[in-house]
Design a protein around this motif. Structure first.
Motif, PDB file in Angstrom:
ATOM      1  N   GLU A  27       2.129  13.741   6.690  1.00  0.00           N
ATOM      2  CA  GLU A  27       1.711  13.243   7.995  1.00  0.00           C
ATOM      3  C   GLU A  27       1.895  11.730   8.087  1.00  0.00           C
ATOM      4  OE1 GLU A  27      -1.839  15.674   9.865  1.00  0.00           O
ATOM      5  OE2 GLU A  27      -2.287  15.244   7.757  1.00  0.00           O
ATOM      6  N   ILE A  28       1.558  11.020   7.009  1.00  0.00           N
ATOM      7  CA  ILE A  28       1.751   9.572   6.981  1.00  0.00           C
ATOM      8  C   ILE A  28       3.226   9.246   7.185  1.00  0.00           C
ATOM      9  CG2 ILE A  28       1.523   7.471   5.596  1.00  0.00           C
ATOM     10  CD1 ILE A  28      -1.152   8.599   6.447  1.00  0.00           C
ATOM     11  N   SER A  29       4.082   9.985   6.487  1.00  0.00           N
ATOM     12  CA  SER A  29       5.530   9.765   6.593  1.00  0.00           C
ATOM     13  C   SER A  29       6.026  10.027   8.011  1.00  0.00           C
ATOM     14  CB  SER A  29       6.264  10.664   5.595  1.00  0.00           C
ATOM     15  OG  SER A  29       7.657  10.479   5.683  1.00  0.00           O
ATOM     16  N   GLU A  30       5.519  11.109   8.637  1.00  0.00           N
ATOM     17  CA  GLU A  30       5.929  11.436  10.013  1.00  0.00           C
ATOM     18  C   GLU A  30       5.487  10.355  10.993  1.00  0.00           C
ATOM     19  OE1 GLU A  30       4.270  15.210  10.895  1.00  0.00           O
ATOM     20  OE2 GLU A  30       5.592  16.321   9.519  1.00  0.00           O
ATOM     21  N   ALA A  69      -2.709   8.108   2.627  1.00  0.00           N
ATOM     22  CA  ALA A  69      -3.109   9.495   2.898  1.00  0.00           C
ATOM     23  C   ALA A  69      -4.520   9.765   2.379  1.00  0.00           C
ATOM     24  CB  ALA A  69      -2.111  10.458   2.268  1.00  0.00           C
ATOM     25  N   GLN A  70      -4.805   9.252   1.180  1.00  0.00           N
ATOM     26  CA  GLN A  70      -6.135   9.463   0.614  1.00  0.00           C
ATOM     27  C   GLN A  70      -7.212   8.745   1.419  1.00  0.00           C
ATOM     28  OE1 GLN A  70      -5.537   8.020  -3.353  1.00  0.00           O
ATOM     29  NE2 GLN A  70      -4.782   9.980  -4.144  1.00  0.00           N
ATOM     30  N   ILE A  71      -6.914   7.502   1.818  1.00  0.00           N
ATOM     31  CA  ILE A  71      -7.904   6.696   2.537  1.00  0.00           C
ATOM     32  C   ILE A  71      -8.227   7.311   3.892  1.00  0.00           C
ATOM     33  CG2 ILE A  71      -8.304   4.453   3.661  1.00  0.00           C
ATOM     34  CD1 ILE A  71      -6.601   3.200   1.444  1.00  0.00           C
ATOM     35  N   THR A  72      -7.196   7.777   4.610  1.00  0.00           N
ATOM     36  CA  THR A  72      -7.381   8.284   5.974  1.00  0.00           C
ATOM     37  C   THR A  72      -7.579   9.797   6.024  1.00  0.00           C
ATOM     38  OG1 THR A  72      -4.979   8.487   6.310  1.00  0.00           O
ATOM     39  CG2 THR A  72      -6.015   6.390   6.935  1.00  0.00           C
ATOM     40  N   VAL A 116       0.855  -1.189   0.000  1.00  0.00           N
ATOM     41  CA  VAL A 116       0.000   0.000   0.000  1.00  0.00           C
ATOM     42  C   VAL A 116       0.894   1.244   0.000  1.00  0.00           C
ATOM     43  CG1 VAL A 116      -1.830   1.246   1.184  1.00  0.00           C
ATOM     44  CG2 VAL A 116      -1.762  -1.251   1.293  1.00  0.00           C
ATOM     45  N   ALA A 117       0.724   2.092  -1.001  1.00  0.00           N
ATOM     46  CA  ALA A 117       1.561   3.287  -1.106  1.00  0.00           C
ATOM     47  C   ALA A 117       1.178   4.308  -0.036  1.00  0.00           C
ATOM     48  CB  ALA A 117       1.405   3.915  -2.493  1.00  0.00           C
ATOM     49  N   GLN A 118       2.157   5.119   0.392  1.00  0.00           N
ATOM     50  CA  GLN A 118       1.876   6.165   1.385  1.00  0.00           C
ATOM     51  C   GLN A 118       0.838   7.148   0.841  1.00  0.00           C
ATOM     52  OE1 GLN A 118       5.117   8.195   3.279  1.00  0.00           O
ATOM     53  NE2 GLN A 118       6.390   6.341   3.452  1.00  0.00           N
ATOM     54  N   ARG A 119       0.901   7.429  -0.463  1.00  0.00           N
ATOM     55  CA  ARG A 119      -0.068   8.338  -1.068  1.00  0.00           C
ATOM     56  C   ARG A 119      -1.488   7.786  -0.933  1.00  0.00           C
ATOM     57  NH1 ARG A 119       1.790   7.906  -5.486  1.00  0.00           N
ATOM     58  NH2 ARG A 119       0.297   6.508  -6.501  1.00  0.00           N
ATOM     59  N   GLU A 120      -1.625   6.474  -1.112  1.00  0.00           N
ATOM     60  CA  GLU A 120      -2.933   5.838  -0.995  1.00  0.00           C
ATOM     61  C   GLU A 120      -3.425   5.871   0.444  1.00  0.00           C
ATOM     62  OE1 GLU A 120      -5.108   1.570  -2.111  1.00  0.00           O
ATOM     63  OE2 GLU A 120      -2.949   1.850  -2.430  1.00  0.00           O
ATOM     64  N   TYR A 166      -7.979  11.266  19.738  1.00  0.00           N
ATOM     65  CA  TYR A 166      -9.022  10.236  19.696  1.00  0.00           C
ATOM     66  C   TYR A 166      -9.764  10.286  18.362  1.00  0.00           C
ATOM     67  CZ  TYR A 166     -12.729   7.252  21.658  1.00  0.00           C
ATOM     68  OH  TYR A 166     -13.605   6.224  21.909  1.00  0.00           O
ATOM     69  N   GLU A 167     -10.048  11.486  17.890  1.00  0.00           N
ATOM     70  CA  GLU A 167     -10.792  11.661  16.643  1.00  0.00           C
ATOM     71  C   GLU A 167     -10.021  11.063  15.468  1.00  0.00           C
ATOM     72  OE1 GLU A 167     -13.009  15.261  14.173  1.00  0.00           O
ATOM     73  OE2 GLU A 167     -11.419  15.714  15.602  1.00  0.00           O
ATOM     74  N   LEU A 168      -8.683  11.271  15.440  1.00  0.00           N
ATOM     75  CA  LEU A 168      -7.871  10.729  14.345  1.00  0.00           C
ATOM     76  C   LEU A 168      -7.802   9.212  14.422  1.00  0.00           C
ATOM     77  CD1 LEU A 168      -6.094  11.060  11.903  1.00  0.00           C
ATOM     78  CD2 LEU A 168      -4.171  11.625  13.414  1.00  0.00           C
ATOM     79  N   LEU A 169      -7.693   8.662  15.627  1.00  0.00           N
ATOM     80  CA  LEU A 169      -7.705   7.208  15.780  1.00  0.00           C
ATOM     81  C   LEU A 169      -9.019   6.622  15.255  1.00  0.00           C
ATOM     82  CD1 LEU A 169      -6.116   6.893  19.347  1.00  0.00           C
ATOM     83  CD2 LEU A 169      -5.133   6.023  17.234  1.00  0.00           C
ATOM     84  N   GLU A 170     -10.130   7.286  15.582  1.00  0.00           N
ATOM     85  CA  GLU A 170     -11.436   6.834  15.082  1.00  0.00           C
ATOM     86  C   GLU A 170     -11.474   6.868  13.552  1.00  0.00           C
ATOM     87  OE1 GLU A 170     -14.179   9.456  17.186  1.00  0.00           O
ATOM     88  OE2 GLU A 170     -15.079   7.667  18.075  1.00  0.00           O
ATOM     89  N   ARG A 171     -10.956   7.954  12.967  1.00  0.00           N
ATOM     90  CA  ARG A 171     -10.982   8.097  11.515  1.00  0.00           C
ATOM     91  C   ARG A 171     -10.138   7.013  10.837  1.00  0.00           C
ATOM     92  NH1 ARG A 171      -7.825  12.851   9.095  1.00  0.00           N
ATOM     93  NH2 ARG A 171      -8.834  13.997  10.789  1.00  0.00           N
ATOM     94  N   ILE A 172      -8.958   6.735  11.406  1.00  0.00           N
ATOM     95  CA  ILE A 172      -8.083   5.698  10.839  1.00  0.00           C
ATOM     96  C   ILE A 172      -8.762   4.339  10.916  1.00  0.00           C
ATOM     97  CG2 ILE A 172      -5.912   4.448  11.212  1.00  0.00           C
ATOM     98  CD1 ILE A 172      -4.700   7.181  12.056  1.00  0.00           C
ATOM     99  N   ALA A 173      -9.374   4.048  12.073  1.00  0.00           N
ATOM    100  CA  ALA A 173     -10.064   2.766  12.231  1.00  0.00           C
ATOM    101  C   ALA A 173     -11.179   2.624  11.209  1.00  0.00           C
ATOM    102  CB  ALA A 173     -10.612   2.643  13.656  1.00  0.00           C
ATOM    103  N   HIS A 174     -11.978   3.687  11.049  1.00  0.00           N
ATOM    104  CA  HIS A 174     -13.106   3.638  10.115  1.00  0.00           C
ATOM    105  C   HIS A 174     -12.615   3.531   8.665  1.00  0.00           C
ATOM    106  CE1 HIS A 174     -17.090   4.426   8.478  1.00  0.00           C
ATOM    107  NE2 HIS A 174     -16.564   5.383   7.723  1.00  0.00           N
ATOM    108  N   SER A 175     -11.586   4.322   8.320  1.00  0.00           N
ATOM    109  CA  SER A 175     -11.096   4.354   6.939  1.00  0.00           C
ATOM    110  C   SER A 175     -10.491   3.022   6.515  1.00  0.00           C
ATOM    111  CB  SER A 175     -10.045   5.464   6.780  1.00  0.00           C
ATOM    112  OG  SER A 175     -10.568   6.721   7.132  1.00  0.00           O
TER     113      SER A 175
END
Length: 420
Positions: free
Chosen positions: A37-40, A28-31, A22-26, A50-59
């Motif tokens: 930010e993905i690279s960091e 980034a788009q999914i989440t 899975v590419a970092q660009r992909e 908490y909100e970002l964790l929820e978004r990552i889980a959902h995405s």
């Protein structure tokens, strides 16, 4: 992957996905993040919001439970206009009170919990509200035990962590991080009080991560004290001593004599248990000197007052077999304790009763033991039961004369364990 999710180690999660093609660009788009930010995050930046964790889980289609995220309602009842809602409430209320559907049969609508909305921006007033909630929860735990507040503080935390991802001024950020870290510390204390050590350690680690992000050295030192305190009662003394010693340079760097005293007086008990009398007495002397030294200290350190210092000194003298000195310190501690500190008073009284029995003062030991057990019965605290252990052993050595104390401790333990 499951281990990384359980630790909320999103960097490892992303790295495993990249290794799987899975590419970092992909990602980034999914989440819905920037590729930088993905690279960091892959490079080591921790995801705390908490909100970002929820978004990552959902995405990514990750079950929320894998990340230890709380569940909110996923469905809502059919919409009603205000007239229908008002009529439904009146029908329900009347049927509940009178027992008959006097206003017609009310439509049964399943109750659905909704998450409390977050503000659009965190202000200083939001942080002050968290501190007020924290003070109330601290007072309740001091009076009734950790079992009275554990569920409440964890519920508050689920909402409060969401604030970390909300927009705020730079000046507000350190204060918010400290407030949420202190809530984690309160949850850890309540879990520790109920004997849930894994849960307590998880909250301490979450608090340490927040203090690391905000570079809050004094609070870091206090959290090492909390971790060492757990080991004092559930692990070997050298493990507790290492944690206190690890926090001590941080306390020195904070330039807070009161904070140094907090760690020194705990180190003294470790040395006493290990049989190192010289080091124990030296630590007691340093702790007393630093406690009374001039210097500011944060509001969250106010719990370490004269009563707390004297109680810790008394316990150390008891470990050294100095019953007279232990009794004197514990009695002075009790004189300083207010009525709102039932949990701490139960600890002091149990220790004091044990000292009297071990020194041969059976009558006074029995009298103090009765007061200690009266308090223990009222508390929702596993730790209060555990702290009766030395008293139980001392009473068993007393034979028939102290059998009543042994019997009552057994009854209290059986009743409390059955209730829990």
């Amino acid at each position: 992957m499951r281990d990384a999710l359980a630790r909320r180690d999103i960097g490892t999660v992303f790295r495993l996905l990249v290794e799987d093609g899975v590419a970092q660009r992909e990602l980034a788009q999914i989440t819905r993040q920037n590729q930088s930010e993905i690279s960091e995050i892959i490079g080591g930046r921790q995801v705390m919001a908490y909100e970002l964790l929820e978004r990552i889980a959902h995405s990514l289609g990750i079950p929320r439970g894998y990340l230890g995220l709380a569940y909110e309602a996923i469905s809502r009842p059919a919409s009603q206009d205000e007239v229908s809602k008002r009529a439904s409430f009146l029908a329900h209320a009347a049927e509940t009170v009178i027992g008959q559907p006097v206003f017609g049969n009310a439509e049964r609508v399943e109750h659905v919990a909704e998450a409390t909305p977050l503000p659009s921006q965190v202000a200083a007033s939001d942080v002050e509200i968290l501190h007020r909630v924290l003070r109330d929860l601290t007072g309740l735990e001091s009076q009734f035990g950790g079992g009275a507040v554990l569920a409440t503080v964890e519920g508050q935390l689920r909402w409060s962590r969401g604030l970390l991802g909300v927009s705020m001024r730079d000046a507000t950020r350190p204060a918010l991080f400290e407030a949420v870290a202190l809530l984690h510390r309160r949850a850890s204390s309540a879990a520790f009080d109920m004997g849930r050590l894994d849960q307590a350690r998880e909250h301490l680690l979450a608090a340490l991560e927040l203090t690391q992000d905000s570079r809050n050295l004094p609070l870091q030192a206090m959290l090492f004290y909390c971790a060492g305190r757990m080991e004092q009662y559930h692990g070997p003394p050298d493990a507790a001593l290492r944690l206190f010693q690890f926090g001590y340079p941080v306390a020195l760097a904070s330039k807070s004599p009161r904070l140094c005293a907090l760690l020194e007086v705990r180190e003294a008990r470790c040395y006493a248990v290990m049989g190192n009398r010289e080091s124990a007495e030296r630590s007691l002397s340093l702790a007393t000197e630093n406690f009374h030294a001039d210097g500011d200290f944060p509001e969250w350190l106010e719990f370490f007052d004269e009563a707390e210092l004297l109680a810790a000194i008394g316990v150390t003298w008891a470990e050294l077999g100095e019953w007279g000195k232990a009794v004197a310190a514990l009695r002075r501690s009790l004189r300083h304790r207010g009525d709102g500190f039932a949990l701490a008073r139960s600890f002091d009284l149990a220790e004091l009763a044990t000292c009297h029995l071990r020194s041969g003062d059976v009558d006074e030991g029995m009298r103090v033991a009765a007061r200690s057990l009266d308090l223990a019965e009222q508390l929702n605290s596993r730790r209060a039961l555990d702290r009766l252990g030395p008293l139980d052993r001392a009473a068993r050595r007393g034979g028939r004369e102290t059998f009543g104390v042994v019997q009552r401790i057994t009854e209290i333990r059986e009743r409390k364990v059955t209730a829990s």
